[in-house]
Design a protein around this motif. Structure first.
Motif, PDB file in Angstrom:
ATOM      1  N   ASN A 230       0.820  -1.210   0.000  1.00 13.96           N
ATOM      2  CA  ASN A 230       0.000   0.000   0.000  1.00 13.96           C
ATOM      3  C   ASN A 230       0.853   1.259   0.000  1.00 13.96           C
ATOM      4  O   ASN A 230       0.497   2.256  -0.635  1.00 13.96           O
ATOM      5  CB  ASN A 230      -0.944  -0.012   1.203  1.00 13.96           C
ATOM      6  N   PHE A 231       1.991   1.230   0.687  1.00 14.29           N
ATOM      7  CA  PHE A 231       2.889   2.374   0.703  1.00 14.29           C
ATOM      8  C   PHE A 231       3.416   2.655  -0.702  1.00 14.29           C
ATOM      9  O   PHE A 231       3.393   3.800  -1.175  1.00 14.29           O
ATOM     10  CB  PHE A 231       4.048   2.103   1.659  1.00 14.29           C
ATOM     11  N   ASP A 232       3.890   1.611  -1.399  1.00 12.60           N
ATOM     12  CA  ASP A 232       4.405   1.793  -2.760  1.00 12.60           C
ATOM     13  C   ASP A 232       3.327   2.332  -3.690  1.00 12.60           C
ATOM     14  O   ASP A 232       3.573   3.213  -4.520  1.00 12.60           O
ATOM     15  CB  ASP A 232       4.931   0.459  -3.308  1.00 12.60           C
ATOM     16  N   ARG A 233       2.123   1.800  -3.541  1.00  5.35           N
ATOM     17  CA  ARG A 233       1.038   2.249  -4.414  1.00  5.35           C
ATOM     18  C   ARG A 233       0.636   3.693  -4.106  1.00  5.35           C
ATOM     19  O   ARG A 233       0.283   4.454  -5.002  1.00  5.35           O
ATOM     20  CB  ARG A 233      -0.166   1.317  -4.271  1.00  5.35           C
ATOM     21  N   LEU A 234       0.695   4.074  -2.839  1.00 12.77           N
ATOM     22  CA  LEU A 234       0.400   5.452  -2.459  1.00 12.77           C
ATOM     23  C   LEU A 234       1.382   6.417  -3.120  1.00 12.77           C
ATOM     24  O   LEU A 234       0.985   7.463  -3.643  1.00 12.77           O
ATOM     25  CB  LEU A 234       0.449   5.612  -0.944  1.00 12.77           C
ATOM     26  N   ARG A 249      -8.582   8.963   0.369  1.00 12.18           N
ATOM     27  CA  ARG A 249      -9.019   8.326   1.605  1.00 12.18           C
ATOM     28  C   ARG A 249      -7.834   8.103   2.550  1.00 12.18           C
ATOM     29  O   ARG A 249      -7.947   8.331   3.763  1.00 12.18           O
ATOM     30  CB  ARG A 249      -9.707   7.000   1.270  1.00 12.18           C
ATOM     31  N   ALA A 250      -6.704   7.677   1.998  1.00 11.45           N
ATOM     32  CA  ALA A 250      -5.531   7.397   2.835  1.00 11.45           C
ATOM     33  C   ALA A 250      -4.986   8.665   3.484  1.00 11.45           C
ATOM     34  O   ALA A 250      -4.578   8.655   4.649  1.00 11.45           O
ATOM     35  CB  ALA A 250      -4.443   6.730   1.983  1.00 11.45           C
ATOM     36  N   TRP A 256      -1.685   6.590   7.532  1.00  9.02           N
ATOM     37  CA  TRP A 256      -0.969   6.719   6.266  1.00  9.02           C
ATOM     38  C   TRP A 256      -0.332   8.093   6.096  1.00  9.02           C
ATOM     39  O   TRP A 256       0.759   8.205   5.516  1.00  9.02           O
ATOM     40  CB  TRP A 256      -1.900   6.408   5.101  1.00  9.02           C
ATOM     41  N   SER A 257      -0.973   9.139   6.589  1.00  7.70           N
ATOM     42  CA  SER A 257      -0.369  10.466   6.451  1.00  7.70           C
ATOM     43  C   SER A 257       0.940  10.555   7.225  1.00  7.70           C
ATOM     44  O   SER A 257       1.910  11.173   6.761  1.00  7.70           O
ATOM     45  CB  SER A 257      -1.352  11.555   6.924  1.00  7.70           C
TER      46      SER A 257
END
Length: 309
Positions: A230-234, A249-250, A256-257
């Motif tokens: 999820n981090f890479d995709r963010l 949303r993240a 996530w922020s």
């Protein structure tokens, strides 16, 4: 709900780009994780008890719901109900191990249920579920989960599986749906598989060596490879599509922020890439490429120097 099938799609803050689809018929359910229009890990098995039912099953206490009052949330008038998972004497569970877990703050001992009284916008109808919150009242416990119903949509009685999948935006599936061993002889289970047979199969996970399989969704658990994915995709989405719903949303979540902007968290994620397993035991203990096993910490909600027992 349509005919004999009840369908719902769940979203979780820990997996901003993924959703979890459940379709229930009788005591059987089909479940899959979706990314965009593609479904992964499709499995048909038995319907587990709800969180509230599971809590009731683990207790000998009085499981009636106590009315706590009326509240207003974003214009919606909601009724607040509460259920305790143990009796008033705090000793009334049928399972000694469960009682010990309750006392240690490892499982919820209070469930708050909210349903709709009135909604001036008309989005919700009276009596529909609105929110479920489960928590532990043990001092120092971090057990706290919440399920929010974003919308509830009545479907036509004649709505078919194709219509349900189209409504949720699912048109492809990675592999054929599998039947769990314990339900192979169940008629409802086989019917669910047959109903979903119209979905085109991509087989990318089996045929494309460069394809990175999305991790399984663990709604409230910090799993290393899932955080990495999820981090890479963010990061990629932040460069390509800043209006992407998953990214938006993240960024609204503290978890996530904080990961995105905190250098220490980023370094910790880099250590996941060389980890031998999917455990975050060493996260937060990374120092100059080394790890110590003395403390376990979570990403996102702390900074270097903080400690969590």
């Amino acid at each position: 709900k349509t005919g004999s099938v009840t369908a719902y799609m769940s979203q979780f803050e820990m997996a901003p780009f993924m959703r979890e689809l459940h379709l229930k018929r009788g005591q059987m359910q089909m479940r899959m994780e979706t990314v965009g229009s593609v479904g992964y890990r499709c499995l048909v098995d038995g319907v587990p008890p709800s969180a509230m039912q599971a809590a009731a099953d683990n207790s000998d206490g009085d499981q009636t719901m106590e009315f706590m009052g009326v509240e207003v949330d974003k214009g919606v008038v909601i009724r607040h109900w509460r259920m305790y998972t143990v009796g008033e004497d705090n000793e009334k569970t049928t399972d000694d191990m469960m009682m010990n877990m309750v006392k240690a703050g490892m499982v919820p001992d209070v469930i708050d249920y909210f349903d709709v009284d009135t909604d001036p916008s008309g989005k919700f109808e009276p009596g529909q579920p609105y929110r479920i919150r489960m928590r532990s009242t043990v001092p120092g416990s971090k057990i706290w989960t919440e399920k929010q119903y974003l919308s509830i949509t009545p479907l036509p009685v004649t709505f078919e599986m194709e219509g349900i999948m189209d409504m949720f935006g699912v048109s492809l599936i990675d592999t054929e749906c599998k039947l769990a061993k314990e339900v192979v002889n169940e008629t409802d289970a086989q019917e669910l598989v047959d109903d979903a047979s119209f979905l085109n199969i991509t087989n990318r996970s089996a045929t494309d060596p460069n394809f990175k399989m999305p991790p399984a969704v663990y709604p409230w658990t910090e799993m290393g490879k899932a955080v990495e994915y999820n981090f890479d995709r963010l990061l990629k989405t932040n460069k390509r599509d800043k209006e992407n719903p998953g990214l938006v949303r993240a960024k609204k979540t503290r978890y996530w922020s904080e990961i995105i902007k905190n250098r220490f968290n980023k370094d910790a994620i880099e250590s996941i890439r060389v980890a031998e397993d999917d455990d975050l035991e060493h996260i937060g203990n990374v120092s100059n490429g080394e790890k110590s096993g003395s403390k376990r910490r979570r990403l996102g909600t702390w900074t270097a120097g903080d400690e969590e027992g």
